[in-house]
Write a protein that holds these residues in place. Sequence first.
Motif, mmCIF file in Angstrom:
data_model
loop_
_atom_site.group_PDB
_atom_site.id
_atom_site.type_symbol
_atom_site.label_atom_id
_atom_site.label_comp_id
_atom_site.label_asym_id
_atom_site.label_seq_id
_atom_site.Cartn_x
_atom_site.Cartn_y
_atom_site.Cartn_z
ATOM 1 N N LEU A 36 0.462 -1.853 0.194
ATOM 2 C CA LEU A 36 0.192 0.045 0.034
ATOM 3 C C LEU A 36 0.478 1.472 -0.326
ATOM 4 O O LEU A 36 0.544 2.571 0.550
ATOM 5 C CB LEU A 36 -0.678 0.221 0.816
ATOM 6 C CG LEU A 36 -1.876 -1.558 0.848
ATOM 7 C CD1 LEU A 36 -2.968 -0.790 2.796
ATOM 8 C CD2 LEU A 36 -2.590 -0.352 0.155
ATOM 9 N N SER A 37 1.937 0.989 -0.504
ATOM 10 C CA SER A 37 3.173 2.194 -0.613
ATOM 11 C C SER A 37 3.152 3.082 0.567
ATOM 12 O O SER A 37 4.390 4.114 0.142
ATOM 13 C CB SER A 37 2.266 3.519 -1.699
ATOM 14 O OG SER A 37 1.105 2.768 -2.259
ATOM 15 N N ASP A 38 3.429 2.356 1.495
ATOM 16 C CA ASP A 38 4.511 2.705 2.962
ATOM 17 C C ASP A 38 5.738 2.696 2.414
ATOM 18 O O ASP A 38 6.478 2.044 2.034
ATOM 19 C CB ASP A 38 4.523 1.997 4.148
ATOM 20 C CG ASP A 38 5.134 2.690 5.096
ATOM 21 O OD1 ASP A 38 5.245 3.729 5.840
ATOM 22 O OD2 ASP A 38 5.440 1.229 5.598
ATOM 23 N N SER A 39 6.503 3.941 2.393
ATOM 24 C CA SER A 39 8.038 4.266 1.886
ATOM 25 C C SER A 39 8.300 5.128 3.239
ATOM 26 O O SER A 39 8.491 6.190 3.376
ATOM 27 C CB SER A 39 7.850 4.877 1.216
ATOM 28 O OG SER A 39 9.155 5.551 0.825
ATOM 29 N N PRO A 40 9.091 4.133 4.208
ATOM 30 C CA PRO A 40 10.378 4.651 5.832
ATOM 31 C C PRO A 40 10.452 5.542 4.789
ATOM 32 O O PRO A 40 11.614 5.979 4.149
ATOM 33 C CB PRO A 40 10.461 3.667 6.826
ATOM 34 C CG PRO A 40 9.154 2.635 5.522
ATOM 35 C CD PRO A 40 9.328 3.053 4.329
ATOM 36 N N ARG A 41 10.446 6.519 6.221
ATOM 37 C CA ARG A 41 11.039 8.039 6.002
ATOM 38 C C ARG A 41 12.091 7.786 7.575
ATOM 39 O O ARG A 41 12.010 8.873 8.227
ATOM 40 C CB ARG A 41 10.455 9.449 5.524
ATOM 41 C CG ARG A 41 10.235 9.141 4.081
ATOM 42 C CD ARG A 41 11.417 9.003 3.449
ATOM 43 N NE ARG A 41 10.637 9.812 1.962
ATOM 44 C CZ ARG A 41 10.240 9.179 1.315
ATOM 45 N NH1 ARG A 41 9.895 7.793 1.136
ATOM 46 N NH2 ARG A 41 9.292 9.512 -0.223
ATOM 47 N N LEU A 42 12.911 7.730 7.810
ATOM 48 C CA LEU A 42 12.868 6.913 9.188
ATOM 49 C C LEU A 42 14.312 7.905 9.702
ATOM 50 O O LEU A 42 14.660 8.720 10.825
ATOM 51 C CB LEU A 42 13.639 6.042 9.515
ATOM 52 C CG LEU A 42 12.748 4.404 9.092
ATOM 53 C CD1 LEU A 42 13.807 3.675 9.426
ATOM 54 C CD2 LEU A 42 12.215 4.764 10.246
ATOM 55 N N TRP A 43 15.270 8.712 8.874
ATOM 56 C CA TRP A 43 15.553 10.267 9.059
ATOM 57 C C TRP A 43 14.973 11.320 9.368
ATOM 58 O O TRP A 43 15.224 11.983 10.624
ATOM 59 C CB TRP A 43 16.935 10.292 7.800
ATOM 60 C CG TRP A 43 15.697 11.338 6.628
ATOM 61 C CD1 TRP A 43 15.332 11.834 7.015
ATOM 62 C CD2 TRP A 43 15.488 9.609 5.800
ATOM 63 N NE1 TRP A 43 14.851 12.197 5.223
ATOM 64 C CE2 TRP A 43 15.000 11.138 4.656
ATOM 65 C CE3 TRP A 43 15.393 9.009 4.927
ATOM 66 C CZ2 TRP A 43 14.257 10.359 3.293
ATOM 67 C CZ3 TRP A 43 14.871 8.245 3.641
ATOM 68 C CH2 TRP A 43 14.460 8.694 2.666
ATOM 69 N N THR A 44 13.809 11.342 8.944
ATOM 70 C CA THR A 44 12.563 12.776 10.302
ATOM 71 C C THR A 44 11.554 11.898 9.787
ATOM 72 O O THR A 44 10.836 11.345 9.493
ATOM 73 C CB THR A 44 12.898 13.949 9.212
ATOM 74 O OG1 THR A 44 12.293 14.582 9.575
ATOM 75 C CG2 THR A 44 12.865 13.277 8.128
ATOM 76 N N ALA A 45 10.842 12.216 11.413
ATOM 77 C CA ALA A 45 9.787 11.094 11.902
ATOM 78 C C ALA A 45 8.858 12.076 11.257
ATOM 79 O O ALA A 45 7.574 12.319 10.264
ATOM 80 C CB ALA A 45 9.039 12.127 13.380
ATOM 81 N N ARG A 46 8.757 14.047 10.728
ATOM 82 C CA ARG A 46 7.707 15.173 9.787
ATOM 83 C C ARG A 46 8.173 14.084 8.604
ATOM 84 O O ARG A 46 6.860 14.457 8.395
ATOM 85 C CB ARG A 46 8.831 16.233 9.503
ATOM 86 C CG ARG A 46 8.058 17.265 9.060
ATOM 87 C CD ARG A 46 8.627 18.288 9.044
ATOM 88 N NE ARG A 46 10.031 18.810 8.765
ATOM 89 C CZ ARG A 46 9.771 18.393 7.129
ATOM 90 N NH1 ARG A 46 8.985 18.248 6.334
ATOM 91 N NH2 ARG A 46 11.191 18.141 6.592
ATOM 92 N N GLU A 47 8.744 14.366 7.810
ATOM 93 C CA GLU A 47 8.732 13.831 6.988
ATOM 94 C C GLU A 47 7.464 12.115 6.415
ATOM 95 O O GLU A 47 6.853 11.957 5.961
ATOM 96 C CB GLU A 47 10.558 13.604 5.712
ATOM 97 C CG GLU A 47 10.406 13.711 4.034
ATOM 98 C CD GLU A 47 10.933 13.524 3.749
ATOM 99 O OE1 GLU A 47 11.223 13.320 2.302
ATOM 100 O OE2 GLU A 47 12.475 14.216 4.112
ATOM 101 N N ASP A 48 8.316 11.665 7.515
ATOM 102 C CA ASP A 48 8.081 10.349 7.283
ATOM 103 C C ASP A 48 6.518 9.702 7.653
ATOM 104 O O ASP A 48 5.419 9.160 6.992
ATOM 105 C CB ASP A 48 8.618 9.085 8.546
ATOM 106 C CG ASP A 48 7.647 7.755 8.636
ATOM 107 O OD1 ASP A 48 8.194 7.462 6.952
ATOM 108 O OD2 ASP A 48 7.308 6.832 9.337
#
Length: 564
Positions: free
Chosen positions: A315-327
């Motif tokens: 379902l297109s989940d794309s983790p952005r673990l370097w920043t909680a905001r962008e994730d």
Amino acid sequence: MSAESSAIPDGSVPTKADSQRTSASEEADISHASTQSNSVNSTENASASRSSFKRLVANLAQKSVRLRSGHFSTLVIRIWKILSDLWSKRPKFSLFVYGTVFLGLTSGAVLFLQWSMYQEPNYPPDTVVDDQTRAANSVAGRLTSFVSQIWLHHQYQFILNFLLIALIYAITILIINRFWLASGIFGILVTIAAVANKSKMTARNEPIIPADLSFLLSGNASKVVSFIPTESAAFVQQTIYCLIWLSVICLVLYVLDRRKAIIPSAWRPSRFATGLIIGTVTRVLAIVTSIGLIASFAWNLSNVGSWSNRIAIKLSDSPRLWTAREDAETNGPLVNFLRLSHVTIMDKPDEYNQRTMERLAEKYRNVASDINSTRNRNLTDNTVIMVLSETFSDPTRIPGVSLVHDPMPNIRAIENTTTSGLALSTGYGGGTANLEYQSLTGLNMAYFNPSLATAYQQLTPNQKSVFTFNQLWNSPDDNSASVAIHPFSHTTYLRANNYKKFQFSKFYTTDGENQISCPSIDNSTYASDQCAYQNALDVVRDGSGTQFVQLITIAKPHAVRQLV
């Protein structure tokens, strides 16, 4: 006649005048007697009349009271009958209505939570931005894109968040078993979450994360109000009014709805019947299954290859673990929250127990004693500057590349006059926070579970205490002995919170509590290394004793500058 004769004197003959006077006198006497008699009779009659009138008024009043009482009772009975008829005929909302409200409220909750992540862009006065770009970058434009990307770009983050929120909504309904009451409670919870998220984004540029719950549970709930930005006070007040109206509307709908329980059920054995037993068992199983489903999803979301991780990726989940905001902006604040709620940190090694750890501690304590026996000075007698640079490299070490001149003669000269050498980096080109974590703690990321992608996001926020090398320099007499510098945002990788656990006395950033001034390079958002190094030197010069200074640079390929 005798009486009349006695009234005439002897020897006198009554004349006509006497006769008239006698007649007038008699008439006067008669009139006086009559008046007295009439007066007595009038008094008696008046008294009798008043008594009769009082009795009449009393009778009339009594009859009037009976009449009014009868009419009022009749009126009350009629009104009660009308209300009873209306109450018995009030609508029994169909399941279709429930389903429509469920879908609408769930969709609204997804958009409301996503709205809390966005802020209207501020363009400099001299910046020329076309209307299309302004519309796309606005909050409304980004919300529209979050939904429309399902068809335009085949990105399904909206659907993923919809399913998760719908599951939470369903659990609320199953537990309360009253649709309108459950809808009101669900709406209140979503509103509180969105407002809290919005306030934290305004204040700290990051969403609500599981570590914030640890903050609340540790006895700091009373301090939450003080964290609400001043500019958000009016918004919070308006939200409270909206919650009151929402509660009133849901209560009215609950009263008007003749259908009460969604699933007929009973908890007292005296009320058990076949239908109620089936309904009760069904309801309990539905509650347990739904709670277990979402708990399992959150528990396994960060574990690569798990069922929830595979579904999220589809379902297109794309983790952005370097920043909680962008994730949270990309994948939704709820997905970001669940992603950080649990992670498998480390697989338990064989023979791991207290006895084994005590034996290892004793072993390395003896090794350290042997090494330190010939040392005359401690590391903390020196000022140590640890630079983690994203731009520095030695081009002479690139295979197949030869240079006429040494591009870093100053660094080479320093290497020749002090202890120097090479260190193996476990990563490059991204994920620099893990290198930073390893440098400060001495823990190799290779020993952690592969699901632990970023220690700063998934591990440190949930730890009560963390040992780092900078703490060796800490002294109660010097609050500047352990300092960190980062010429970028303090929220990246949750450094602001993590560095407090690392016991850095100060953390200098471009937007934090201790701010530094580092102008951006050209049109980029990144500062030059020259500015970062200058701030580190300023901190050392201002210090009164030995220090540990950590400098983390920030750069992208277009922002790299050659240092001379």
